[in-house]
Design a protein around this motif. Structure first.
Motif, mmCIF file in Angstrom:
data_model
loop_
_atom_site.group_PDB
_atom_site.id
_atom_site.type_symbol
_atom_site.label_atom_id
_atom_site.label_comp_id
_atom_site.label_asym_id
_atom_site.label_seq_id
_atom_site.Cartn_x
_atom_site.Cartn_y
_atom_site.Cartn_z
ATOM 1 N N GLU A 61 6.545 -1.871 -23.552
ATOM 2 C CA GLU A 61 7.477 -0.752 -23.703
ATOM 3 C C GLU A 61 6.733 0.585 -23.713
ATOM 4 N N VAL A 62 5.526 0.582 -24.279
ATOM 5 C CA VAL A 62 4.720 1.803 -24.288
ATOM 6 C C VAL A 62 4.312 2.175 -22.870
ATOM 7 N N VAL A 63 3.887 1.192 -22.074
ATOM 8 C CA VAL A 63 3.509 1.443 -20.683
ATOM 9 C C VAL A 63 4.702 2.004 -19.909
ATOM 10 N N THR A 64 5.878 1.437 -20.129
ATOM 11 C CA THR A 64 7.078 1.925 -19.456
ATOM 12 C C THR A 64 7.348 3.385 -19.817
ATOM 13 N N ALA A 65 7.178 3.713 -21.109
ATOM 14 C CA ALA A 65 7.380 5.097 -21.543
ATOM 15 C C ALA A 65 6.385 6.036 -20.871
ATOM 16 N N LEU A 66 5.147 5.607 -20.728
ATOM 17 C CA LEU A 66 4.133 6.428 -20.070
ATOM 18 C C LEU A 66 4.470 6.647 -18.600
ATOM 19 N N LEU A 67 4.777 5.566 -17.901
ATOM 20 C CA LEU A 67 4.992 5.653 -16.462
ATOM 21 C C LEU A 67 6.302 6.350 -16.107
ATOM 22 N N SER A 68 7.249 6.364 -17.033
ATOM 23 C CA SER A 68 8.531 7.037 -16.786
ATOM 24 C C SER A 68 8.511 8.501 -17.192
ATOM 25 N N GLY A 69 7.417 8.947 -17.804
ATOM 26 C CA GLY A 69 7.313 10.328 -18.216
ATOM 27 C C GLY A 69 7.837 10.616 -19.601
ATOM 28 N N LYS A 70 8.290 9.592 -20.313
ATOM 29 C CA LYS A 70 8.787 9.799 -21.672
ATOM 30 C C LYS A 70 7.651 10.085 -22.656
ATOM 31 N N ALA A 71 6.448 9.652 -22.320
ATOM 32 C CA ALA A 71 5.278 9.887 -23.161
ATOM 33 C C ALA A 71 4.157 10.450 -22.307
ATOM 34 N N ALA A 72 3.436 11.425 -22.872
ATOM 35 C CA ALA A 72 2.313 12.018 -22.152
ATOM 36 C C ALA A 72 1.029 11.239 -22.377
ATOM 37 N N ALA A 73 0.926 10.590 -23.532
ATOM 38 C CA ALA A 73 -0.272 9.814 -23.868
ATOM 39 C C ALA A 73 0.119 8.743 -24.870
ATOM 40 N N ALA A 74 -0.722 7.730 -24.976
ATOM 41 C CA ALA A 74 -0.452 6.630 -25.907
ATOM 42 C C ALA A 74 -1.755 6.122 -26.476
ATOM 43 N N THR A 75 -1.653 5.434 -27.600
ATOM 44 C CA THR A 75 -2.796 4.726 -28.156
ATOM 45 C C THR A 75 -2.407 3.263 -28.350
ATOM 46 N N GLY A 76 -3.417 2.415 -28.366
ATOM 47 C CA GLY A 76 -3.208 0.995 -28.601
ATOM 48 C C GLY A 76 -4.535 0.287 -28.467
ATOM 49 N N VAL A 77 -4.554 -0.991 -28.806
ATOM 50 C CA VAL A 77 -5.803 -1.738 -28.711
ATOM 51 C C VAL A 77 -6.183 -1.928 -27.252
ATOM 52 N N LEU A 78 -7.469 -2.004 -27.002
ATOM 53 C CA LEU A 78 -7.981 -2.081 -25.637
ATOM 54 C C LEU A 78 -7.357 -3.233 -24.856
#
Length: 327
Positions: free
Chosen positions: A181-198
């Motif tokens: 869901e975080v990746v989707t938010a990034l790729l859709s423009g809903k998020a500019a950056a994200a953090t998470g485990v490698l």
């Protein structure tokens, strides 16, 4: 003074120990010292039952048990050792509940998951410095994403914002139940950056859908072309750590034997292999040194949760009056 009371007093003393980072943690710092064969009290071979506090720590629990057996200890019966970590501590702080800090004996820090700051592959932020400048200037207009609110991902963005001097209360963060869901938010423009485990970003990074701006630990990750936050001018050294705890009121003799087991296990070649396979940072720290570090980590976590507006006080709230400081 009982070690548990010692920890409680440290947690209650505001600013007694400065907020601590995992300074000097090595990506492969498991060492190579072999176990002592596990002698316990009265010369008996020490025996331990090693279990995770929840499913998310099952792999770490299995790795610790395997390394302990390889170091000469018997597992499956004996003194109980529970593997837990940062997310349990933060969840309890958010819910004014009890964690293993309240009802267990700290034994040793074990390992941690490296967190990575990522952006979409075509992001306008070409490096961490560009992202940090935008977050500093417009914290409310830099949408961020990661795991649930108050979880380690959120903590890291709070530490980054504080480290660059941004207004932490204005940080625009959305928590998601999973990395997809975080990746989707990034790729859709809903998020500019994200953090998470490698581990959550490996596929996206390999395919070029995501770019890594920085890693949270003290040393670079060999296979990743990204600086550390420390290199980028942010005094933050952070992992989603895992640690071992014994039962509440653990006798000193049993506690010392369990600490020795953790130290022998985490300095073994088997532990080194487990760290490499899982992509963990090995950050072993045992006994009273771990107690001191844990107290500072609790203070740092409470301060960040407070700065993010998630809790109202940085004072100890989970000791239920048992620490003798009137909380």
């Amino acid at each position: 003074m009982r070690r548990r009371q010692f920890l409680a007093n440290l947690l209650a003393a505001s600013g007694a120990v400065a907020g601590s980072a995992l300074t000097g943690a090595a990506l492969t710092g498991c060492g190579a010292r072999q176990g002592t064969g596990g002698p316990g009290p009265a010369g008996l071979r020490a025996r331990f039952v090693i279990n995770p506090a929840a499913r998310r720590w099952s792999e770490a629990g299995q790795a610790l048990a395997g390394a302990a057996r390889a170091a000469g200890y018997e597992t499956g019966a004996g003194t109980k050792v529970t593997v837990s970590g940062l997310s349990a501590m933060t969840a309890a702080e958010l819910n004014n509940g009890q964690t293993l800090l309240d009802v267990a004996t700290p034994l040793a820090r074990l390992a941690g998951d490296v967190e990575v700051v990522v952006v979409p592959g075509d992001s306008r932020f070409k490096d961490f410095e560009g992202f940090a400048a935008h977050l500093l200037a417009q914290p409310g207009a830099t949408p961020l994403a990661g795991g649930p609110q108050g979880a380690p991902d959120h903590l890291l963005f709070g530490l980054i914002a504080k480290g660059i001097g941004a207004d932490t209360r204005q940080v625009d963060y959305t928590g998601y139940p999973g990395s997809q869901e975080v990746v989707t938010a990034l790729l859709s423009g809903k998020a500019a950056a994200a953090t998470g485990v490698l581990a959550a970003w490996r596929e996206g990074l390999a395919r070029g859908r995501l770019r890594a701006l920085a890693v949270s630990c003290a040393q670079r990750v060999p296979e990743l072309d990204a600086p550390t936050l420390l290199e980028s001018g942010v005094r933050v050294d952070f992992t989603d750590w895992t640690a071992a705890f014994g039962p509440e009121g653990m006798p000193d003799e049993s506690r010392d034997a369990a600490v020795r087991m953790c130290e022998d296990a985490t300095s073994s070649t088997g532990w080194l292999a487990a760290c490499r396979a899982a992509g963990w940072v090995s950050i072993p720290l045992g006994g009273d040194d771990f107690v001191l570090w844990l107290a500072s980590e609790v203070e740092r976590t409470r301060a960040v949760l407070h700065d993010l507006g998630l809790i109202t006080s940085t004072r100890a709230t989970t000791c239920r009056g048992r620490c003798g400081n009137g909380h």
